[in-house]
Write an enzyme that holds these catalytic residues in place. Structure first.
Site, short mmCIF file in Angstrom:
data_model
loop_
_atom_site.label_atom_id
_atom_site.label_comp_id
_atom_site.label_asym_id
_atom_site.label_seq_id
_atom_site.Cartn_x
_atom_site.Cartn_y
_atom_site.Cartn_z
CG ASP A 137 -1.73 -1.47 1.53
OD1 ASP A 137 -2.83 -1.38 0.98
OD2 ASP A 137 -0.96 -2.25 2.01
CG ASP A 173 -0.44 1.64 -8.85
OD1 ASP A 173 0.03 1.85 -7.80
OD2 ASP A 173 -1.55 1.04 -9.14
C1 LIG Z 1 -2.56 -3.25 -2.60
S1 LIG Z 1 -2.20 -4.96 -2.07
C2 LIG Z 1 -1.41 -5.81 -3.50
C3 LIG Z 1 -1.65 -7.16 -3.17
C4 LIG Z 1 -0.62 -8.08 -4.20
N1 LIG Z 1 0.63 -7.96 -3.92
C5 LIG Z 1 -0.83 -7.79 -5.52
O1 LIG Z 1 -0.02 -6.96 -6.16
O2 LIG Z 1 -1.81 -7.89 -6.15
C6 LIG Z 1 -1.10 -4.56 -0.83
C7 LIG Z 1 -1.18 -5.84 0.18
O3 LIG Z 1 0.15 -5.63 0.97
C8 LIG Z 1 -0.18 -6.16 2.14
N2 LIG Z 1 0.75 -5.50 3.36
C9 LIG Z 1 1.03 -4.14 3.18
N3 LIG Z 1 1.92 -4.01 4.27
C10 LIG Z 1 2.21 -5.26 4.73
C11 LIG Z 1 3.05 -5.76 5.77
N4 LIG Z 1 3.80 -4.89 6.73
N5 LIG Z 1 3.23 -7.09 5.95
C12 LIG Z 1 2.36 -8.06 5.39
N6 LIG Z 1 1.45 -7.38 4.28
C13 LIG Z 1 1.49 -6.25 3.86
C14 LIG Z 1 -1.65 -5.68 2.54
O4 LIG Z 1 -2.18 -6.43 3.31
C15 LIG Z 1 -2.29 -5.94 1.05
O5 LIG Z 1 -2.96 -7.11 0.85
#
Ligand SMILES: C[S@@+](CC[C@H](N)C(=O)[O-])C[C@H]1O[C@@H](n2cnc3c(N)ncnc32)[C@H](O)[C@@H]1O
Length: 236
Positions: A137, A173
């Site tokens: 994110d 992105d």
């Molecule tokens: C925008 S989504 C993208 C998911 C996937 N990587 C994709 O490209 O389709 C970002 C994901 O990163 C995970 N995320 C963000 N910070 C994280 C952290 N500190 N530890 C584990 N997961 C994390 C969120 O829970 C979310 O599911």
């Protein structure tokens, strides 16, 4: 969520849950997840990755924030010789990965269903050969920047966990987050950025597997950026 990983100093701001899980996925959360979950050792200890997988693996790769798990499952299918650790606190995403693991019969995946910042310090030094953190994110508002996964602290942990010559693959992105990530990884002495030409960041690496979020971004006309860093050898 892992029961023994409560760290009061780390607050999670992302989503934990989405829509109600279908019964099949709920069942997998109750039956398969306990078998695949990586439990952290008591405070101060590091994980034993040598015995973490069903059969012996040549290397261990980590994916932080695997979302619905399609990228991780595809990688695990393509590389049965590698042990994969998937890290994601979003319950519906974890359930999605479990469903793929079950339907595809994957035996080389372990899951840490919590914040990667809790897992990283518990990985043994130089134990991971590749780390993906794709489209984590971007938290675009300035006051939310400290929620971003990439920080000086996590970059230091990623460098510690990566083996010499290991790869860190990042993608986003969001221009502001790309700059943020580049700045933080580039200023860490243990990483190099072998990207001599523009195509090194506009085009994904040759063995790239698309992610759900990347696909959405492209449909909206956005141009993802791909960053690939190498962990410098320790004794160089
Ligand atoms: C925008 S989504 C993208 C998911 C996937 N990587 C994709 O490209 O389709 C970002 C994901 O990163 C995970 N995320 C963000 N910070 C994280 C952290 N500190 N530890 C584990 N997961 C994390 C969120 O829970 C979310 O599911």
């Amino acid at each position: 969520m892992t029961g023994n990983t409560k760290d009061q100093t780390l607050r999670w701001y992302g989503r934990r849950r989405g829509h109600k899980l279908r019964p099949g996925r709920r069942a997998l959360m109750n039956t398969l997840l306990p078998r695949l979950r990586l439990e952290l050792p008591p405070a101060g200890g590091t994980l034993d990755l040598a015995g973490a997988f069903e059969s012996s693996v040549s290397d261990v790769w980590l994916e932080v924030g695997f979302g619905a798990g399609e990228h991780l499952a595809a990688q695990a299918r393509a590389r049965p010789d590698i042990g994969f650790i998937g890290c994601e606190p979003f319950v519906n995403g974890v359930a999605g990965l479990l469903s793929r693991i079950e339907s595809e019969g994957l035996t080389n995946v372990r899951v840490f269903d919590d914040d990667a910042r809790k897992l990283l310090p518990r990985l043994p030094e130089a134990s991971i050969s590749r780390i993906y953190a794709l489209f984590t994110d971007p938290w675009p508002k300035k006051r939310h920047h400290r929620r971003r996964f990439i920080s000086d602290e996590t970059v230091g942990e990623l460098a510690r966990a990566l083996a010499d010559g290991g790869e860190l693959r990042l993608a986003s992105d969001h221009g502001g987050y790309v700059e943020w990530m580049l700045e933080r990884v580039a200023r860490h002495p243990d990483f190099s950025w072998p990207a001599p030409g523009k195509r090194d960041w506009t085009d994904p690496p040759a063995d790239w597997v698309g992610t759900r979020y990347e696909h959405k971004a492209k449909k909206q006309g956005l141009k993802p950026v791909y960053l690939r860093f190498l962990r410098r050898p320790r004794n160089s």
